[in-house]
Design a protein around this motif. Sequence first.
Motif, short mmCIF file in Angstrom:
data_model
loop_
_atom_site.label_atom_id
_atom_site.label_comp_id
_atom_site.label_asym_id
_atom_site.label_seq_id
_atom_site.Cartn_x
_atom_site.Cartn_y
_atom_site.Cartn_z
N GLY A 29 3.39 4.54 -1.93
CA GLY A 29 1.98 4.52 -2.32
C GLY A 29 1.32 3.18 -2.01
N PRO A 30 0.66 2.59 -3.01
CA PRO A 30 0.00 1.29 -2.78
C PRO A 30 0.99 0.25 -2.26
CG PRO A 30 -0.61 2.19 -4.90
CD PRO A 30 0.44 3.09 -4.36
N ARG A 32 3.20 0.62 -0.09
CA ARG A 32 3.29 0.71 1.38
C ARG A 32 2.12 -0.02 2.03
NH1 ARG A 32 7.54 4.62 3.10
NH2 ARG A 32 6.49 6.14 1.78
N VAL A 33 0.94 0.00 1.39
CA VAL A 33 -0.20 -0.76 1.91
C VAL A 33 0.14 -2.26 1.87
CG1 VAL A 33 -2.66 -1.22 1.68
CG2 VAL A 33 -1.76 1.01 1.02
N LEU A 40 2.15 -8.05 8.40
CA LEU A 40 1.26 -8.68 9.37
C LEU A 40 1.16 -10.19 9.12
CD1 LEU A 40 -0.63 -7.96 11.74
CD2 LEU A 40 -2.49 -8.05 10.10
N PHE A 51 4.65 -22.08 16.55
CA PHE A 51 3.93 -22.62 17.70
C PHE A 51 3.46 -24.05 17.41
CE2 PHE A 51 -0.24 -23.18 19.81
CZ PHE A 51 0.15 -23.07 21.14
N GLY B 66 -3.73 -20.92 22.87
CA GLY B 66 -2.58 -20.39 22.13
C GLY B 66 -3.01 -19.45 21.02
N VAL B 78 -1.65 -3.96 15.60
CA VAL B 78 -2.04 -3.59 14.23
C VAL B 78 -2.18 -2.07 14.06
CG1 VAL B 78 -4.01 -3.62 12.66
CG2 VAL B 78 -3.08 -5.75 13.49
N MET B 81 1.15 -0.20 14.27
CA MET B 81 1.89 -0.48 13.02
C MET B 81 1.32 0.36 11.88
SD MET B 81 2.71 -4.53 12.38
CE MET B 81 2.51 -4.48 10.59
N LEU B 85 3.20 3.28 9.56
CA LEU B 85 3.24 3.17 8.10
C LEU B 85 2.52 4.35 7.45
CD1 LEU B 85 2.66 -0.52 6.95
CD2 LEU B 85 4.53 0.99 6.30
N ALA B 88 4.48 7.44 7.35
CA ALA B 88 5.55 7.40 6.35
C ALA B 88 5.00 7.60 4.94
CB ALA B 88 6.30 6.07 6.44
N GLU B 89 3.68 7.59 4.80
CA GLU B 89 3.06 7.65 3.47
C GLU B 89 2.06 8.80 3.43
OE1 GLU B 89 3.77 5.75 0.72
OE2 GLU B 89 2.35 7.04 -0.28
N THR B 91 0.20 10.41 1.58
CA THR B 91 -0.65 10.52 0.39
C THR B 91 -1.98 9.87 0.74
OG1 THR B 91 -0.08 8.37 -0.54
CG2 THR B 91 1.40 10.20 -1.07
N TRP B 93 -2.74 7.06 0.06
CA TRP B 93 -2.47 5.66 0.43
C TRP B 93 -2.19 5.53 1.92
CZ3 TRP B 93 -4.10 2.29 -2.88
CH2 TRP B 93 -4.23 2.70 -4.21
N VAL B 96 -5.48 4.86 3.16
CA VAL B 96 -5.82 3.45 2.93
C VAL B 96 -5.23 2.59 4.04
CG1 VAL B 96 -5.53 1.48 1.38
CG2 VAL B 96 -6.00 3.74 0.42
N ILE B 97 -3.97 2.86 4.40
CA ILE B 97 -3.31 2.08 5.44
C ILE B 97 -4.07 2.20 6.77
CG2 ILE B 97 -1.22 1.92 6.87
CD1 ILE B 97 0.34 2.79 4.29
N VAL B 100 -7.27 0.21 6.52
CA VAL B 100 -7.05 -1.24 6.57
C VAL B 100 -6.71 -1.68 7.99
CG1 VAL B 100 -5.51 -3.10 5.80
CG2 VAL B 100 -6.39 -1.44 4.14
N ILE B 104 -8.77 -4.52 9.96
CA ILE B 104 -8.15 -5.74 10.47
C ILE B 104 -8.53 -5.95 11.93
CG2 ILE B 104 -5.95 -6.82 11.08
CD1 ILE B 104 -4.78 -5.59 8.51
#
Lengths: 152, 118
Positions: A29-30, A32-33, A40, A51, B66, B78, B81, B85, B88-89, B91, B93, B96-97, B100, B104
Amino acid sequence: MASAAASGGPGGAPAGGPGGPQRDRINRGPGRVLIGVYGLFALAATARAGFQLATKFHQAPLAYLLSALAGLIYIVATIGLSTANRAVAVACCSIELVGVLAVGTASLAYHSAFPDATVWSGYGQGYGFVPLVLPVLGLLWLWRTRRHEPAP
Amino acid sequence: MSHWPGTAVTITALVVAAWCLVEVARNRPPGRLQYAGLAVVEAVVLVHLAAAIVALAGGARPAEYGTFLGYLIAYVIVVPMGFLLARAEPTRWGSVIACVACLIDAVVVVRLNEVWSG
């Protein structure tokens, strides 16, 4: 906290046992967010610090070492959250919160010691204050999913 | 470097983010359409990446080289990724992923423009 520490080994949760699903919950749920955003930041902060340390360490050694430390903590926090290791996650979020508050305050009070920014400078304002919000959200999430164990 | 690819990413990323937010409000995981939206965002990101590579190959140099390259890498990974994710979720959420991840990339466009011009 210490009693919860021993339980959360990676993959070690018996799915059917009492508290089993509960034990896994911090990476669902949250959670995983949080894992995504932590992952990241782990990549970004570590790569950036690596670097900087490799190319211009002497310009701002303190700032770059602190950034590297922050990156390392993000890596451990990501692993702790994704393997449902509650103790590691709590420790990392706490260290981060203290770190961002301490470094944030120090960067404002002793400006000359920080000729270049770190992830935590100015309470993480270079990253939209996400470094300040993230450990708070992490700790809130860990608090909400805490297990109600009798005190030893 | 032209600002158009970046602007296109900003627009598509914000639209898809808002769309994912609707799914969050409806308490639903991302569906086929949201995943298609992520694919569109990533496609436009790759166009922007190609434009940046062409500009760099043509001898243009960002003010902070750089940092620019670092943001470029984050920019490209991003959304994939976020996709993994979110898958895998299954729901709200997951939505939400996905949201987000888009937000980003919208922020990274701003940073890419900043470090390009210094």
